[in-house]
Design a protein around this motif. Structure first.
Motif, PDB file in Angstrom:
ATOM      1  N   MET A 179       5.400   5.892 -10.410  1.00  0.00           N
ATOM      2  CA  MET A 179       4.563   7.090 -10.212  1.00  0.00           C
ATOM      3  C   MET A 179       3.745   7.472 -11.451  1.00  0.00           C
ATOM      4  SD  MET A 179       5.046   7.992  -7.080  1.00  0.00           S
ATOM      5  CE  MET A 179       4.504   9.672  -6.865  1.00  0.00           C
ATOM      6  N   LYS A 183      -3.646   4.747 -14.895  1.00  0.00           N
ATOM      7  CA  LYS A 183      -4.702   4.256 -13.988  1.00  0.00           C
ATOM      8  C   LYS A 183      -5.064   2.789 -14.235  1.00  0.00           C
ATOM      9  CE  LYS A 183      -7.817   7.919 -12.667  1.00  0.00           C
ATOM     10  NZ  LYS A 183      -7.327   8.118 -11.345  1.00  0.00           N
ATOM     11  N   PHE A 241      -3.959   0.217   0.055  1.00  0.00           N
ATOM     12  CA  PHE A 241      -3.364   1.214  -0.856  1.00  0.00           C
ATOM     13  C   PHE A 241      -3.819   1.177  -2.309  1.00  0.00           C
ATOM     14  CE2 PHE A 241       0.048   1.119   2.481  1.00  0.00           C
ATOM     15  CZ  PHE A 241      -0.106   2.445   2.877  1.00  0.00           C
ATOM     16  N   ARG A 244      -6.226   3.961  -3.394  1.00  0.00           N
ATOM     17  CA  ARG A 244      -5.529   5.255  -3.372  1.00  0.00           C
ATOM     18  C   ARG A 244      -4.601   5.405  -4.575  1.00  0.00           C
ATOM     19  NH1 ARG A 244      -3.030   6.165   2.564  1.00  0.00           N
ATOM     20  NH2 ARG A 244      -1.584   7.426   1.340  1.00  0.00           N
ATOM     21  N   ALA A 245      -3.854   4.359  -4.894  1.00  0.00           N
ATOM     22  CA  ALA A 245      -2.906   4.443  -6.028  1.00  0.00           C
ATOM     23  C   ALA A 245      -3.652   4.656  -7.342  1.00  0.00           C
ATOM     24  CB  ALA A 245      -2.047   3.177  -6.097  1.00  0.00           C
ATOM     25  N   ASP A 248      -5.170   8.398  -7.257  1.00  0.00           N
ATOM     26  CA  ASP A 248      -4.178   9.466  -7.380  1.00  0.00           C
ATOM     27  C   ASP A 248      -2.791   8.850  -7.535  1.00  0.00           C
ATOM     28  OD1 ASP A 248      -2.454  11.587  -7.167  1.00  0.00           O
ATOM     29  OD2 ASP A 248      -2.925  12.056  -5.074  1.00  0.00           O
ATOM     30  N   LYS A 250      -0.086  10.070  -7.982  1.00  0.00           N
ATOM     31  CA  LYS A 250       1.031  10.798  -7.346  1.00  0.00           C
ATOM     32  C   LYS A 250       1.081  10.581  -5.832  1.00  0.00           C
ATOM     33  CE  LYS A 250       2.432  12.496 -11.174  1.00  0.00           C
ATOM     34  NZ  LYS A 250       3.091  11.343 -11.792  1.00  0.00           N
ATOM     35  N   ASP A 251       0.197   9.749  -5.323  1.00  0.00           N
ATOM     36  CA  ASP A 251       0.179   9.436  -3.886  1.00  0.00           C
ATOM     37  C   ASP A 251       1.350   8.478  -3.604  1.00  0.00           C
ATOM     38  OD1 ASP A 251      -0.306   8.275  -1.393  1.00  0.00           O
ATOM     39  OD2 ASP A 251      -2.480   8.306  -1.642  1.00  0.00           O
ATOM     40  N   LEU A 252       2.458   9.043  -3.188  1.00  0.00           N
ATOM     41  CA  LEU A 252       3.691   8.270  -3.064  1.00  0.00           C
ATOM     42  C   LEU A 252       3.580   7.146  -2.038  1.00  0.00           C
ATOM     43  CD1 LEU A 252       6.588   7.701  -3.797  1.00  0.00           C
ATOM     44  CD2 LEU A 252       7.308   9.636  -2.401  1.00  0.00           C
ATOM     45  N   ALA A 253       2.907   7.430  -0.911  1.00  0.00           N
ATOM     46  CA  ALA A 253       2.771   6.376   0.109  1.00  0.00           C
ATOM     47  C   ALA A 253       1.993   5.197  -0.471  1.00  0.00           C
ATOM     48  CB  ALA A 253       2.062   6.931   1.340  1.00  0.00           C
ATOM     49  N   ALA A 254       0.963   5.497  -1.279  1.00  0.00           N
ATOM     50  CA  ALA A 254       0.169   4.419  -1.878  1.00  0.00           C
ATOM     51  C   ALA A 254       1.005   3.648  -2.901  1.00  0.00           C
ATOM     52  CB  ALA A 254      -1.076   4.999  -2.537  1.00  0.00           C
ATOM     53  N   ARG A 255       1.778   4.370  -3.702  1.00  0.00           N
ATOM     54  CA  ARG A 255       2.647   3.705  -4.697  1.00  0.00           C
ATOM     55  C   ARG A 255       3.658   2.800  -3.980  1.00  0.00           C
ATOM     56  NH1 ARG A 255       0.596   3.623  -9.801  1.00  0.00           N
ATOM     57  NH2 ARG A 255       0.446   5.667 -10.742  1.00  0.00           N
TER      58      ARG A 255
END
Ligand SMILES: NC(=O)c1ccc[n+]([C@@H]2O[C@H](COP(=O)([O-])OP(=O)(O)OC[C@H]3O[C@@H](n4cnc5c(N)ncnc54)[C@H](O)[C@@H]3O)[C@@H](O)[C@H]2O)c1
Ligand SMILES: [Zn+2]
Length: 400
Positions: A179, A183, A241, A244-245, A248, A250-255
């Protein structure tokens, strides 16, 4: 179909919060003295704490001296600290750099000598110390693979040890640990995962691979149905994903999607192999300051263009996985769209597109081509074969 086998880490534990299982994992390995190989950044990010907290009742030492793209000197320091501590299990915590350093620690502690004694294919004489790999980036797939990569300052090229004995006993992939990944590291390691999956998916088939020189024992096998499945899913996940990762963290689904993509990409290339992109990145990464992932991401579309004529069906499928093509269209229409899709993704996440922007000079290119050409174990996996040193130079010139 020719026969094939599939290898992974001894066990693979995946999911949010699984880091808390580490105590039980270490118990199952009957270990009491745990050597954790990591770096200062991950200590500051409290990830070293996350790994040591569940190790209740164990004697733990944490080596925090790891550096990205591990130089030999750092590996020697880690080995020296571990020799002193005498662990019965080694945990590699971090990105590929730290996990690879941990692999060499586990290797040299078991067999002695210098890390450089084992460079090449299948030079490791037997099992290494039990190794647990815990990735904090989503990219290298090192947690399920049998390769170790390090940079020799003497020769200015990255070298690797490939051996079935370097597959970790346990890969523990907890997306929560990624998390806080910055970047640039998210982008670079993410496109590395894509490169692994694309090179595995477009690798030469096994029957042809086996007939190609240099022969001998190797951990790669060429394309096979199981690796294809993993690669296809990895490409789909990266395409869905990675932007998105990067946008952001903090985008947990993307991580989570990227953590899975990286592990699946690792499983694919650990069995099928990687090819010309990786061969061409090694000399670049040894000569100028660029991460392994960014170097691969830069080179990937240029090499795809070189390989497209012999892998149009696979390329057309990649375009479909990346939502960049129509199912009804012909392969000859869809195949180039895979390259465009990769170029668009590369631009969106800020990967450099020209070697000159990394500090590479034109005069360096012939030397790079010679070095890449000499990495026969990777050339052998490439679908278009043999790539001559002149052709490789041509690809570098396009990328320049
Ligand atoms: N063994 C293999 O199978 C294999 C495959 C591909 C690449 N590699 C190697 O892996 C290396 C690249 O690994 P990488 O892309 O994972 O990056 P990395 O390990 O080099 O890490 C880059 C930086 O990111 C920081 N970082 C990592 N995770 C973080 C987190 N969660 N929060 C904050 N900071 C974090 C690290 O401290 C480090 O400073 C290269 O040396 C490459 O050659 C190995
Ligand atoms: Zn890679």
């Amino acid at each position: 179909m020719s026969p094939w086998t599939f290898h992974s880490a001894g066990s693979l534990i995946f999911g949010r919060g699984t880091v808390e299982q580490l105590g039980a994992v270490v118990d199952r390995l009957r270990a009491k003295r745990v050597f954790v190989v990591t770096d200062e950044i991950l200590v500051a990010a409290k990830l070293a704490d996350a790994v040591t907290a569940p190790l209740v009742g164990k004697t733990v030492e944490v080596f925090t001296g790891c550096k990205p793209e591990p130089p030999l000197e750092i590996i020697r320091q880690a080995v020296a600290a571990a020799r002193e501590f005498k662990p019965d299990v080694v945990i590699g915590l971090g990105g590929g750099s730290n996990m690879d350093t941990a692999k060499l620690v586990a290797l040299v502690l078991a067999h002695g000598g210098e890390p450089t004694d084992y460079v090449g294919d299948c030079k490791v004489p037997g099992p290494v110390l039990p190794l647990i790999c815990v990735p904090t980036t989503a990219g290298t797939g090192s947690e399920v693979f049998s390769l170790d990569v390090s940079t020799t300052t003497e020769k200015k090229i990255k070298v690797s040890c490939l051996s079935p004995y370097l597959r970790p006993a346990v890969a523990l992939v907890d997306p929560l640990l990624t998390m806080g990944c910055p970047k640039t590291v998210t982008a670079d390691s993410g496109i590395d995962a894509l490169t692994h999956a694309i090179e595995a998916f477009t690798a030469i088939d096994q029957a042809t691979f086996l007939k190609r020189p240099p022969g001998g024992e190797t951990v790669y096998q060429g394309k096979n149905p199981m690796a294809d499945l993993m690669a296809a899913e990895a490409i789909t996940l990266v395409s869905r994903f990675l932007r998105r990762a990067v946008a952001d963290g903090k985008d947990l689904a993307a991580r989570e999607g990227m953590a899975l993509a990286a592990t699946l990409g690792g499983l694919a290339f650990a069995n099928a192999g990687v090819a010309l992109v990786h061969a061409m990145e090694y000399p670049v990464g040894g000569a100028v300051h660029v991460s392994h992932g960014a170097g691969n991401g830069l080179l990937l579309p240029y090499v795809m263009r070189y390989n497209m004529s012999v892998r149009s069906q696979e390329f057309a499928n990649i375009a479909l996985f990346m939502d960049a093509a129509e199912i009804a269209a012909d392969d000859s229409v869809n195949a180039p769209r895979a390259i465009e899709a990769v170029e668009n993704l590369r631009a969106d996440i800020g990967i450099p597109t020209r070697l000159r922007d990394l500090g590479v000079t034109e005069a360096m290119l012939p030397g790079f081509a010679e070095k890449a050409f000499s990495i026969k174990r990777l050339m052998r996996v490439n679908p278009r074969f043999p790539a001559s040193a002149d052709e490789i130079l041509g690809i570098y010139r396009m990328a320049y």
